[in-house]
Design an enzyme around this catalytic site. Structure first.
Site, PDB file in Angstrom:
ATOM      1  N   ASP A 136     -11.299  -8.279  -3.559  1.00 10.29           N
ATOM      2  CA  ASP A 136      -9.506  -8.402  -3.629  1.00 10.29           C
ATOM      3  C   ASP A 136      -9.850  -7.137  -2.484  1.00 10.29           C
ATOM      4  O   ASP A 136     -10.429  -6.576  -2.277  1.00 10.29           O
ATOM      5  CB  ASP A 136      -8.989  -7.573  -4.926  1.00 10.29           C
ATOM      6  CG  ASP A 136      -7.655  -7.742  -4.695  1.00 10.29           C
ATOM      7  OD1 ASP A 136      -7.015  -8.353  -4.434  1.00 10.29           O
ATOM      8  OD2 ASP A 136      -7.130  -6.053  -5.082  1.00 10.29           O
ATOM      9  N   ASP A 164      -5.979  -5.609  -1.607  1.00 13.14           N
ATOM     10  CA  ASP A 164      -5.475  -4.228  -1.392  1.00 13.14           C
ATOM     11  C   ASP A 164      -5.876  -3.229  -2.335  1.00 13.14           C
ATOM     12  O   ASP A 164      -6.163  -3.647  -3.614  1.00 13.14           O
ATOM     13  CB  ASP A 164      -3.748  -4.358  -1.649  1.00 13.14           C
ATOM     14  CG  ASP A 164      -3.582  -5.563  -0.185  1.00 13.14           C
ATOM     15  OD1 ASP A 164      -4.711  -4.626   0.893  1.00 13.14           O
ATOM     16  OD2 ASP A 164      -3.019  -6.235  -0.333  1.00 13.14           O
ATOM     17  N   ASP A 206      -3.465   0.492  -0.533  1.00 14.11           N
ATOM     18  CA  ASP A 206      -2.883  -0.863  -0.631  1.00 14.11           C
ATOM     19  C   ASP A 206      -1.155  -0.264   0.594  1.00 14.11           C
ATOM     20  O   ASP A 206      -0.970   1.089  -0.419  1.00 14.11           O
ATOM     21  CB  ASP A 206      -1.992  -0.881  -1.974  1.00 14.11           C
ATOM     22  CG  ASP A 206      -1.521  -2.107  -1.829  1.00 14.11           C
ATOM     23  OD1 ASP A 206      -1.289  -2.744  -1.174  1.00 14.11           O
ATOM     24  OD2 ASP A 206      -0.642  -2.030  -3.427  1.00 14.11           O
ATOM     25  N   TYR A 248       2.828  -5.505   1.920  1.00 16.83           N
ATOM     26  CA  TYR A 248       2.876  -6.048   3.097  1.00 16.83           C
ATOM     27  C   TYR A 248       2.145  -5.739   4.670  1.00 16.83           C
ATOM     28  O   TYR A 248       3.434  -5.852   5.501  1.00 16.83           O
ATOM     29  CB  TYR A 248       4.479  -6.538   3.238  1.00 16.83           C
ATOM     30  CG  TYR A 248       5.099  -7.200   2.034  1.00 16.83           C
ATOM     31  CD1 TYR A 248       4.692  -8.322   1.264  1.00 16.83           C
ATOM     32  CD2 TYR A 248       5.726  -5.850   0.939  1.00 16.83           C
ATOM     33  CE1 TYR A 248       4.994  -8.528  -0.150  1.00 16.83           C
ATOM     34  CE2 TYR A 248       6.717  -7.079  -0.724  1.00 16.83           C
ATOM     35  CZ  TYR A 248       5.757  -8.245  -0.550  1.00 16.83           C
ATOM     36  OH  TYR A 248       6.199  -8.258  -1.514  1.00 16.83           O
ATOM     37  N   SER A 288       1.348 -12.732  -0.329  1.00 17.41           N
ATOM     38  CA  SER A 288       2.189 -13.204  -0.125  1.00 17.41           C
ATOM     39  C   SER A 288       3.454 -13.164   0.389  1.00 17.41           C
ATOM     40  O   SER A 288       4.623 -13.459   0.868  1.00 17.41           O
ATOM     41  CB  SER A 288       2.963 -13.389  -1.641  1.00 17.41           C
ATOM     42  OG  SER A 288       3.606 -11.923  -1.477  1.00 17.41           O
ATOM     43  N   CYS A 336      -4.406 -16.365   0.188  1.00 16.83           N
ATOM     44  CA  CYS A 336      -3.004 -16.862  -0.577  1.00 16.83           C
ATOM     45  C   CYS A 336      -2.376 -16.201  -0.004  1.00 16.83           C
ATOM     46  O   CYS A 336      -2.306 -15.938  -0.146  1.00 16.83           O
ATOM     47  CB  CYS A 336      -2.965 -16.990  -1.957  1.00 16.83           C
ATOM     48  SG  CYS A 336      -1.834 -17.632  -2.974  1.00 16.83           S
ATOM     49  N   HIS A 358       0.548 -18.197   0.253  1.00 15.11           N
ATOM     50  CA  HIS A 358       2.242 -18.855  -0.920  1.00 15.11           C
ATOM     51  C   HIS A 358       2.793 -17.637  -1.338  1.00 15.11           C
ATOM     52  O   HIS A 358       2.472 -16.690  -2.249  1.00 15.11           O
ATOM     53  CB  HIS A 358       1.631 -19.641  -1.872  1.00 15.11           C
ATOM     54  CG  HIS A 358       0.588 -20.939  -0.779  1.00 15.11           C
ATOM     55  ND1 HIS A 358      -0.803 -20.928  -1.048  1.00 15.11           N
ATOM     56  CD2 HIS A 358       0.933 -21.928   0.050  1.00 15.11           C
ATOM     57  CE1 HIS A 358      -1.467 -21.611  -0.307  1.00 15.11           C
ATOM     58  NE2 HIS A 358       0.188 -22.514   0.645  1.00 15.11           N
ATOM     59  N   CYS A 362      -4.065 -21.640  -5.389  1.00 13.41           N
ATOM     60  CA  CYS A 362      -5.140 -20.348  -4.870  1.00 13.41           C
ATOM     61  C   CYS A 362      -5.093 -18.949  -5.241  1.00 13.41           C
ATOM     62  O   CYS A 362      -5.205 -18.388  -5.771  1.00 13.41           O
ATOM     63  CB  CYS A 362      -4.839 -20.935  -3.679  1.00 13.41           C
ATOM     64  SG  CYS A 362      -3.531 -20.805  -2.172  1.00 13.41           S
ATOM     65  N   LYS A 390      -4.132 -16.183  -7.069  1.00 15.44           N
ATOM     66  CA  LYS A 390      -3.949 -15.479  -8.570  1.00 15.44           C
ATOM     67  C   LYS A 390      -3.629 -15.475  -9.762  1.00 15.44           C
ATOM     68  O   LYS A 390      -2.228 -15.073  -8.241  1.00 15.44           O
ATOM     69  CB  LYS A 390      -5.595 -14.577  -7.793  1.00 15.44           C
ATOM     70  CG  LYS A 390      -6.554 -14.282  -7.170  1.00 15.44           C
ATOM     71  CD  LYS A 390      -7.244 -12.773  -6.717  1.00 15.44           C
ATOM     72  CE  LYS A 390      -6.460 -12.708  -5.803  1.00 15.44           C
ATOM     73  NZ  LYS A 390      -7.322 -11.161  -5.164  1.00 15.44           N
ATOM     74  N   ASP A 450      -8.639  -4.872  -8.294  1.00 15.70           N
ATOM     75  CA  ASP A 450      -7.754  -4.134  -9.230  1.00 15.70           C
ATOM     76  C   ASP A 450      -6.594  -4.372 -10.383  1.00 15.70           C
ATOM     77  O   ASP A 450      -6.497  -2.955 -11.446  1.00 15.70           O
ATOM     78  CB  ASP A 450      -7.449  -2.502  -8.637  1.00 15.70           C
ATOM     79  CG  ASP A 450      -6.023  -3.749  -7.615  1.00 15.70           C
ATOM     80  OD1 ASP A 450      -6.525  -4.555  -6.890  1.00 15.70           O
ATOM     81  OD2 ASP A 450      -5.087  -2.811  -7.727  1.00 15.70           O
TER      82      ASP A 450
END
Length: 196
Positions: free
Chosen positions: A19, A21, A27, A30, A64, A96, A98, A106, A108, A133
């Site tokens: 993963d 972030d 993290d 955005y 996203s 992903c 979306h 796709c 998670k 995480d």
């Protein structure tokens, strides 16, 4: 065969998929500014260790912010390029873009990113281990047939940790997670008992 058994295989996995972030980089919600990319402590060393061992590395990440209009595709590409500048090249990037309500395969916890990463690397999902995480990372890995290691952070829910203890593996940091991915959990971790 349980995920712990699968991770406890004798030979290293073909690939370790991370993963992004709070697993590879700190993290920033955005994240659109490459200047704000900061690796998680230990990430560069562990990626170097995997590469030296001949294990391919990839990233599987929900982003996203693209669907939400908070990050442009160009900003995302610049951030990913900065991650590679700081942490070295990855063998596959599976992103992903979306939103949660888009119904894609796709995002998670669905398995699409892991399946796509394995296909891009020419291996089977069962020969991959996913490190992340949150519970969605573990769930996506398990749905794809891959191994999983959870590295909890402040945002990881207690129930996600307990579920990962029962179905996958839990590590304290990225260094321990990579060791589990390469060599399997210690016997006490496999049995769920504390060491004496």
């Amino acid at each position: 065969m349980t995920t712990s058994d699968r991770i406890g295989q004798r030979r290293p996995p073909d690939a370790v998929l991370f993963d992004r972030d709070d697993t590879l980089i700190v993290d920033v919600p955005y994240l659109a500014d490459p200047a704000l990319v900061r690796p998680v402590p230990g990430a560069a060393a562990q990626l170097a260790l995997l590469r030296a061992a001949g294990v391919r590395v990839g990233v599987v990440s929900n982003q996203s912010g693209v669907a939400r209009g908070l990050i442009s595709p160009e900003q995302l590409a610049a951030v990913l390029a900065r991650v590679e500048e700081l942490l070295g090249p990855f063998d596959t990037w599976q992103i992903c873009p979306h939103g949660p309500d888009d119904g894609c395969g796709c995002r998670k916890p669905r398995p699409g990113l892991i399946l796509a990463a394995a296909a891009a690397l020419g291996t089977a999902p069962e020969r991959c281990v996913v490190i992340g995480d949150i519970g969605a990372d573990v769930d996506a890995a398990l749905a794809a047939g891959a191994g999983a290691v959870l590295v909890p952070t402040a945002v990881t829910r207690a129930e996600e940790i307990e579920r990962a203890r029962a179905t996958a593996c839990v590590a304290t940091d990225i260094t321990e997670a990579v060791a589990v991915a390469l060599y399997g959990p210690r016997p006490a971790e496999r049995s769920g008992r504390d060491e004496p």
